[in-house]
Design a protein around this motif. Structure first.
Motif, PDB file in Angstrom:
ATOM      1  N   TYR A  64       0.834  -1.201   0.000  1.00  0.00           N
ATOM      2  CA  TYR A  64       0.000   0.000   0.000  1.00  0.00           C
ATOM      3  C   TYR A  64       0.868   1.250   0.000  1.00  0.00           C
ATOM      4  O   TYR A  64       0.582   2.223  -0.711  1.00  0.00           O
ATOM      5  N   GLU A  65       1.938   1.251   0.773  1.00  0.00           N
ATOM      6  CA  GLU A  65       2.857   2.394   0.791  1.00  0.00           C
ATOM      7  C   GLU A  65       3.518   2.579  -0.569  1.00  0.00           C
ATOM      8  O   GLU A  65       3.757   3.704  -0.998  1.00  0.00           O
ATOM      9  N   GLU A  66       3.818   1.472  -1.271  1.00  0.00           N
ATOM     10  CA  GLU A  66       4.422   1.554  -2.604  1.00  0.00           C
ATOM     11  C   GLU A  66       3.428   2.118  -3.628  1.00  0.00           C
ATOM     12  O   GLU A  66       3.795   2.951  -4.450  1.00  0.00           O
ATOM     13  N   GLU A  67       2.185   1.644  -3.568  1.00  0.00           N
ATOM     14  CA  GLU A  67       1.166   2.083  -4.533  1.00  0.00           C
ATOM     15  C   GLU A  67       0.701   3.521  -4.269  1.00  0.00           C
ATOM     16  O   GLU A  67       0.348   4.240  -5.183  1.00  0.00           O
ATOM     17  N   GLY A  68       0.645   3.914  -3.024  1.00  0.00           N
ATOM     18  CA  GLY A  68       0.190   5.254  -2.670  1.00  0.00           C
ATOM     19  C   GLY A  68      -1.236   5.248  -2.157  1.00  0.00           C
ATOM     20  O   GLY A  68      -1.929   4.228  -2.178  1.00  0.00           O
ATOM     21  N   ARG A  69      -1.649   6.427  -1.696  1.00  0.00           N
ATOM     22  CA  ARG A  69      -2.987   6.564  -1.120  1.00  0.00           C
ATOM     23  C   ARG A  69      -4.078   6.336  -2.153  1.00  0.00           C
ATOM     24  O   ARG A  69      -3.893   6.580  -3.334  1.00  0.00           O
ATOM     25  N   ILE A  70      -5.231   5.909  -1.655  1.00  0.00           N
ATOM     26  CA  ILE A  70      -6.415   5.738  -2.488  1.00  0.00           C
ATOM     27  C   ILE A  70      -7.165   7.065  -2.521  1.00  0.00           C
ATOM     28  O   ILE A  70      -7.333   7.723  -1.494  1.00  0.00           O
ATOM     29  N   HIS A  71      -7.619   7.459  -3.710  1.00  0.00           N
ATOM     30  CA  HIS A  71      -8.370   8.700  -3.877  1.00  0.00           C
ATOM     31  C   HIS A  71      -9.764   8.393  -4.415  1.00  0.00           C
ATOM     32  O   HIS A  71      -9.951   7.448  -5.181  1.00  0.00           O
ATOM     33  N   LEU A  72     -10.731   9.211  -4.026  1.00  0.00           N
ATOM     34  CA  LEU A  72     -12.120   9.070  -4.463  1.00  0.00           C
ATOM     35  C   LEU A  72     -12.512  10.277  -5.304  1.00  0.00           C
ATOM     36  O   LEU A  72     -11.925  11.351  -5.179  1.00  0.00           O
ATOM     37  N   SER A  73     -13.547  10.118  -6.110  1.00  0.00           N
ATOM     38  CA  SER A  73     -14.099  11.274  -6.803  1.00  0.00           C
ATOM     39  C   SER A  73     -14.726  12.203  -5.756  1.00  0.00           C
ATOM     40  O   SER A  73     -15.090  11.778  -4.662  1.00  0.00           O
ATOM     41  N   VAL A  74     -14.853  13.475  -6.107  1.00  0.00           N
ATOM     42  CA  VAL A  74     -15.337  14.455  -5.128  1.00  0.00           C
ATOM     43  C   VAL A  74     -16.773  14.146  -4.700  1.00  0.00           C
ATOM     44  O   VAL A  74     -17.107  14.269  -3.520  1.00  0.00           O
ATOM     45  N   PHE A  75     -17.612  13.720  -5.609  1.00  0.00           N
ATOM     46  CA  PHE A  75     -18.996  13.401  -5.251  1.00  0.00           C
ATOM     47  C   PHE A  75     -19.045  12.220  -4.293  1.00  0.00           C
ATOM     48  O   PHE A  75     -19.772  12.233  -3.302  1.00  0.00           O
ATOM     49  N   PHE A  76     -18.264  11.183  -4.583  1.00  0.00           N
ATOM     50  CA  PHE A  76     -18.239   9.992  -3.738  1.00  0.00           C
ATOM     51  C   PHE A  76     -17.706  10.336  -2.352  1.00  0.00           C
ATOM     52  O   PHE A  76     -18.248   9.893  -1.339  1.00  0.00           O
ATOM     53  N   ALA A  77     -16.650  11.149  -2.287  1.00  0.00           N
ATOM     54  CA  ALA A  77     -16.081  11.541  -0.992  1.00  0.00           C
ATOM     55  C   ALA A  77     -17.071  12.376  -0.191  1.00  0.00           C
ATOM     56  O   ALA A  77     -17.240  12.178   1.020  1.00  0.00           O
ATOM     57  N   THR A  79     -20.401  12.435  -0.468  1.00  0.00           N
ATOM     58  CA  THR A  79     -21.564  11.662  -0.022  1.00  0.00           C
ATOM     59  C   THR A  79     -21.196  10.718   1.118  1.00  0.00           C
ATOM     60  O   THR A  79     -22.028  10.465   1.990  1.00  0.00           O
ATOM     61  N   TYR A  80     -19.970  10.198   1.127  1.00  0.00           N
ATOM     62  CA  TYR A  80     -19.517   9.427   2.284  1.00  0.00           C
ATOM     63  C   TYR A  80     -19.520  10.300   3.529  1.00  0.00           C
ATOM     64  O   TYR A  80     -20.028   9.921   4.585  1.00  0.00           O
ATOM     65  N   GLY A  81     -18.936  11.483   3.419  1.00  0.00           N
ATOM     66  CA  GLY A  81     -18.885  12.399   4.565  1.00  0.00           C
ATOM     67  C   GLY A  81     -20.261  12.807   5.040  1.00  0.00           C
ATOM     68  O   GLY A  81     -20.543  12.801   6.249  1.00  0.00           O
ATOM     69  N   PHE A  82     -21.142  13.146   4.095  1.00  0.00           N
ATOM     70  CA  PHE A  82     -22.502  13.530   4.477  1.00  0.00           C
ATOM     71  C   PHE A  82     -23.266  12.351   5.079  1.00  0.00           C
ATOM     72  O   PHE A  82     -24.107  12.524   5.950  1.00  0.00           O
ATOM     73  N   GLY A  83     -22.988  11.140   4.599  1.00  0.00           N
ATOM     74  CA  GLY A  83     -23.631   9.956   5.163  1.00  0.00           C
ATOM     75  C   GLY A  83     -23.258   9.750   6.624  1.00  0.00           C
ATOM     76  O   GLY A  83     -24.116   9.493   7.472  1.00  0.00           O
ATOM     77  N   PHE A  84     -21.963   9.885   6.933  1.00  0.00           N
ATOM     78  CA  PHE A  84     -21.536   9.765   8.326  1.00  0.00           C
ATOM     79  C   PHE A  84     -22.088  10.907   9.168  1.00  0.00           C
ATOM     80  O   PHE A  84     -22.493  10.704  10.322  1.00  0.00           O
ATOM     81  N   ALA A  85     -22.136  12.110   8.609  1.00  0.00           N
ATOM     82  CA  ALA A  85     -22.699  13.251   9.340  1.00  0.00           C
ATOM     83  C   ALA A  85     -24.190  13.049   9.592  1.00  0.00           C
ATOM     84  O   ALA A  85     -24.703  13.441  10.645  1.00  0.00           O
ATOM     85  N   THR A  86     -24.892  12.431   8.655  1.00  0.00           N
ATOM     86  CA  THR A  86     -26.314  12.162   8.826  1.00  0.00           C
ATOM     87  C   THR A  86     -26.557  11.197   9.976  1.00  0.00           C
ATOM     88  O   THR A  86     -27.475  11.403  10.780  1.00  0.00           O
ATOM     89  N   ILE A  87     -25.743  10.167  10.064  1.00  0.00           N
ATOM     90  CA  ILE A  87     -25.897   9.209  11.165  1.00  0.00           C
ATOM     91  C   ILE A  87     -25.664   9.912  12.503  1.00  0.00           C
ATOM     92  O   ILE A  87     -26.449   9.764  13.447  1.00  0.00           O
ATOM     93  N   ALA A  88     -24.598  10.693  12.586  1.00  0.00           N
ATOM     94  CA  ALA A  88     -24.290  11.400  13.832  1.00  0.00           C
ATOM     95  C   ALA A  88     -25.375  12.415  14.176  1.00  0.00           C
ATOM     96  O   ALA A  88     -25.773  12.543  15.343  1.00  0.00           O
ATOM     97  N   SER A  89     -25.884  13.123  13.172  1.00  0.00           N
ATOM     98  CA  SER A  89     -26.916  14.120  13.451  1.00  0.00           C
ATOM     99  C   SER A  89     -28.234  13.467  13.851  1.00  0.00           C
ATOM    100  O   SER A  89     -28.986  14.032  14.651  1.00  0.00           O
TER     101      SER A  89
END
Length: 182
Positions: free
Chosen positions: A143-156, A158-168
Motif C-alpha cells: 500500500y505504501e508503494e502504490e500510494g494513497r487511495i483517492h475518491l471522486s469528489v462526489f463519492f467523498a 456523499t460518504y462524509g454527508f452519510g456519516f454526518a447524517t448518522i451522527a446528526s
C-alpha cells in the motif's frame, strides 16, 4: 389460472419490460440534450450526463430511474419528496460543483466528478489487487508503494454527508426525546 402460471406470466412481462430500457436501450434512462449539443466538451458531459455527471437538463423515460430516489413518488408524502429533493439539489448542484470547480477539494479535477471507482494520485484507476495479499488482507508495505487511495469528489462528499447524517440523527433523537425526560 393457477398461481404458478400467473407468476410466470408476471415474471416474463416484468423481465421484458425491464429488458428494453435497462439492457438494450439504456439511453432511455438518461436523455441529455446538453451532451448532444456540446458533444466535444468535457465540462458539458460532466454537467449534463445523467449517468456519469450531474444530470442538468437530462430527461428520463425509465420509471425505475424516477422512483429510485424515494421508492415511489406516488406513495411518499409530499414533505418527504420535497425534503429529499432539497437535499439532492443542495449536494449535487451546489456543494459538488463548488468542491470540484471552485475549491478544487481533494485535488478533485484529477478524477471524474461522479464515479464510484478508486483512483491513484495521478487520476488512474487504482489496482486494488496490488495491495491485497492471498488472505484478502491489506498489505501495508505494498500500500505504501502504490500510494494513497483517492475518491471522486462526489463519492467523498456523499460518504462524509452519510456519516454526518448518522451522527446528526443520533444527536437529534437525544436532544429531542431526551430533553423531555429530564
Amino acid at each position: 389460472m393457477t398461481r404458478a402460471k400467473f407468476f410466470l406470466i408476471v415474471l416474463v412481462c416484468s423481465f421484458s419490460w425491464y429488458l428494453l430500457p435497462g439492457y438494450l436501450f439504456t439511453t432511455l434512462t438518461s436523455i441529455s440534450w446538453v451532451c448532444w449539443v456540446f458533444s466535444k466538451s468535457v465540462t458539458a458531459q460532466q454537467l449534463g450526463s445523467g449517468l456519469r455527471g450531474l444530470g442538468l437538463g437530462a430527461l428520463t423515460l425509465d420509471w425505475s430511474a424516477v422512483s429510485s430516489f424515494l421508492f415511489s413518488p406516488l406513495i411518499s408524502p409530499f414533505f418527504a419528496i420535497v425534503n429529499v429533493f432539497v437535499g439532492y439539489v443542495l449536494i449535487v448542484y451546489i456543494v459538488t460543483p463548488i468542491a470540484y470547480w471552485g475549491v478544487h477539494l481533494f485535488s478533485a479535477r484529477r478524477f471524474p466528478i461522479f464515479s464510484s471507482h478508486l483512483f491513484t494520485a495521478q487520476g488512474q484507476l487504482y489496482d486494488i489487487l496490488a495491495i491485497v495479499n492471498n488472505n484478502f488482507e491489506l498489505d501495508k508495505v505494498k500500500y505504501e508503494e502504490e500510494g494513497r487511495i483517492h475518491l471522486s469528489v462526489f463519492f467523498a462528499l456523499t460518504y462524509g454527508f452519510g456519516f454526518a447524517t448518522i451522527a446528526s440523527t443520533i444527536t437529534h433523537v437525544g436532544l429531542f426525546y431526551g430533553s423531555k425526560h429530564i
